[in-house]
Structures are given as structure tokens and as C-alpha cells.
Design an enzyme around this catalytic site. Structure first.
Site, PDB file in Angstrom:
ATOM      1  N   ASP A 229       0.810  -1.217   0.000  1.00 40.67           N
ATOM      2  CA  ASP A 229       0.000   0.000   0.000  1.00 40.67           C
ATOM      3  C   ASP A 229       0.842   1.265   0.000  1.00 40.67           C
ATOM      4  O   ASP A 229       0.395   2.299  -0.464  1.00 40.67           O
ATOM      5  CB  ASP A 229      -0.941  -0.005   1.204  1.00 40.67           C
ATOM      6  CG  ASP A 229      -2.077  -0.996   1.023  1.00 40.67           C
ATOM      7  OD1 ASP A 229      -3.157  -0.578   0.577  1.00 40.67           O
ATOM      8  OD2 ASP A 229      -1.869  -2.193   1.297  1.00 40.67           O
ATOM      9  N   ASN A 239       1.733  -2.915   4.202  1.00 34.05           N
ATOM     10  CA  ASN A 239       0.740  -3.773   3.554  1.00 34.05           C
ATOM     11  C   ASN A 239      -0.254  -4.216   4.628  1.00 34.05           C
ATOM     12  O   ASN A 239      -0.134  -3.852   5.795  1.00 34.05           O
ATOM     13  CB  ASN A 239       1.416  -4.972   2.877  1.00 34.05           C
ATOM     14  CG  ASN A 239       0.459  -5.703   1.936  1.00 34.05           C
ATOM     15  OD1 ASN A 239      -0.172  -5.081   1.082  1.00 34.05           O
ATOM     16  ND2 ASN A 239       0.343  -7.004   2.094  1.00 34.05           N
TER      17      ASN A 239
END
Length: 341
Positions: A229, A239
Site C-alpha cells: 500500500d 501492507n
């Protein structure tokens, strides 16, 4: 598998509501910025690249909805701040904002935004396919790949990052299989990753999150690939919560742990992972399942949506330009300076 989970139809951004999968495939129409922000916050649309694509189309909605320039700026600000961790969201809005010149009629701004949103969407699909091609070279015939959360077509503009690697290896004729962590508390692995792989015909088995040590210890997985992310300049990677634990276990059992993500997920403005904002979500996502409370009344939950995996645990970061290797500070700097390889 059709990559039609994000479609702009006329005046409406039409999303596949990922909260209902795999039991129901229902579309969620967003005809204004507020409805899109709700879709992002509730995770009807989720996954860093997918949020970025949706936000780009959201800028079109903003330009069509705005009463004046100040109102457009307000709408773009609200959209950019819908969720804090995935950098693709703010990246997409900033990219669109840079195209808007004060004094440009809002109708014209909407047309400019639409052209750029379509380009961002297509570029993300192409990036995912390139990630898949580079990543497939890291997967051996006969491998079982463990993945955490969902980084497939649903989490991107199309094709997928971590699942794009798996798809490309499968399409290349490699006989592989997948173990998908269930990914509590919203079960993106069990609900979404398993659903995508099932549709693609790729063998998949679900494992409880807390089974990872046993799975690796018994030699049931040969590679680990996840999405991301946000990636800091030194390679530290945010993440889905639980990813760091998977990476630590992979290191202990000498299993390569890879991140698959487009360059838009790298945030070179952040020196390291300690600077990545970590979203905390509501208690009920942990304490309530299918409308029924599973924890005592009054008990709160730590519901961090993400954690940060130190760069030292990552064997490679698979991007659309190739596989970045340690030291990531150097490889990330080179790729952003355009002197990669």
C-alpha cells in the site's frame, strides 16, 4: 476473468462491491464524491492501485459536482484524505490537480480529468501485466506461493500485482498452486483472493493467518508474494496487517519474500517505514462477525489496518520496470532518476 470492477458509465462510477464477495456480485453506483468516499472508507473498493484509479475517476465526479473553484478544491481535498495509508489515493488526486489551471471552466476540467483518469486506469493494467512478467521469472515450476490479503485484479485497475505474478506464471505453463492467508478481520484472502484464483482455475487453498509458521515449517510454500500500500524510500513496506509477521516467518524458514507493486505505490518522500501513516479502523470489524458480537460487550479491539515490513526482510520488490534489489535506497533512487539498469 473480466477486469470490470471499476467502470465509468456516463455520469456514474460503477464499482463492484467487494464487501459482498464471494456470495454476491453487486454493483455500487457512485454519482458524487461523497458516495465514492463512503465506498473507499467502507472498503467496497479497496487495494492501493484500485483506490488510486477510483480516485482519478472521482476527480471527474468532483469537477462535475463542484459549484465553483473553491468547491472543487474542497472536494478534491476530501477525496484525497478518504484513507491515509495507501499512497496511490493521494498520488492520483495530486496528479489530476496538477492538470487543473485556475480559471479553467469546470466543464473543461471534467473533460481533462476524464482523459487522464482513463489513462491512469489503462497504465495501471499495463503496469500490472509488466509486474506479472517480471515476477513470473521468480516462480519455479511446481512452486506453491503463499500470499496475504488480496492483491489481484480487484485490488488494482486490472490483472493484479501479487496475483498478477501468479497469473503470469500460470499462463506461462508453470504448474503452481497458491496458499491464501484468510487475512483477518475482513477476510480479503479467503473471500477475494480465493474467489479470483478459483475463477482463473489456479489451485488455491486457504490457511488461517496463525497457521503460517506450520505451513512454512512443513515446506508447504516455496515463495511468498504480497502486494503493498505504500513503500518508503528505503524499501520499508506497508501492507495489510499481518504481512510483517509473514515476512519474519519467511526469513526464519529461508523462504524468499517478495513485494509486487507499481511505482505509484513507492513514496520517495518518506525516508523509512516509521513515517508511513497506519490506519486504525473501528472495533466492530474485529468484534462483530456477520452481525453477531463475538467478543464481550465493552471490550475494545486494536484494529490496525496495516503494518510495516522492514526492507531487510524483502528479497525483491517487483515493479513494472523490473525487480528492485537491496540496498533499496539505491535501487529506488536510481529508478526514480531514470537511470535504472
Amino acid at each position: 476473468m473480466k477486469d470490470d470492477h471499476i467502470v465509468f458509465r456516463g455520469e456514474v462510477l460503477d464499482l463492484l462491491d467487494q464487501r459482498l464477495l464471494p456470495l454476491e456480485a453487486k454493483r455500487l453506483p457512485c454519482d458524487n464524491v461523497e458516495s465514492l468516499i463512503k465506498a473507499i472508507k467502507s472498503m467496497a473498493v479497496r487495494g492501493a492501485p484500485a483506490i488510486g484509479v477510483a480516485a482519478a475517476y472521482g476527480c471527474v465526479l468532483a469537477a462535475r459536482e463542484a459549484k465553483d473553484e473553491a468547491d472543487l478544491e474542497r472536494l478534491l481535498h476530501d477525496l484525497e484524505n478518504a484513507r491515509p495509508t495507501a499512497v496511490n489515493l493521494s498520488w492520483a488526486v495530486r496528479k489530476m490537480r496538477a492538470l487543473w489551471q485556475p480559471g479553467t471552466p469546470l466543464e473543461e476540467a471534467a473533460q481533462i480529468f476524464m482523459a487522464e483518469a482513463i489513462a491512469i486506469h489503462q497504465a495501471d493494467i499495463e503496469a500490472c501485466r509488466a509486474i506479472g512478467r517480471y515476477g513470473a521469472e521468480l516462480i519455479d515450476d511446481g512452486d506453491c506461493v503463499l500470499t496475504h490479503c488480496n492483491a489481484g485484479a480487484l485490488a488494482t485497475g486490472g490483472y493484479g500485482t501479487a496475483l498478477g505474478v501468479i497469473r503470469a506464471a500460470w499462463e506461462a505453463g508453470k504448474k503452481i498452486s497458491v496458499i491464501a492467508d484468510e487475512t483477518r478481520p475482513l477476510l480479503q484472502g479467503a473471500r477475494l483472493t480465493a474467489w479470483e484464483l478459483r475463477q482463473l482455475g489456479i489451485p488455491v487453498t486457504i490457511a488461517c493467518d496463525n497457521a503460517c509458521a506450520l505451513v512454512m515449517g512443513r515446506g508447504l510454500a516455496q515463495k511468498v508474494v504480497t502486494g503493498a500500500d505504500r513503500i518508503a524510500a528505503n524499501g520499508d513496506t506497508a501492507n495489510k496487517i499481518g504481512t510483517c509477521g509473514v515476512a519474519i516467518l519467511a526469513r526464519h524458514f529461508d523462504i524468499p519474500f517478495y513485494i509486487a507493486a507499481p511505482l505509484s505505490t513507492i513514496d520517495p518522500s518518506l525516508e523509512n517505514g516509521s513515517q508511513i501513516p497506519i490506519e486504525s479502523r473501528q472495533t466492530d470489524e474485529v468484534c462483530v462477525i456477520n452481525g453477531k458480537r463475538v467478543a464481550p460487550e465493552g471490550v475494545k479491539a486494536l484494529n490496525f489496518a496495516f503494518d510495516v515490513t522492514p526492507a531487510a526482510l524483502i528479497a525483491g520488490i517487483i515493479t513494472e520496470r523490473g525487480v528492485l534489489r537491496p540496498p533499496y535506497g539505491e535501487s529506488i533512487s536510481r529508478i526514480f532518476k531514470g537511470v535504472w539498469k
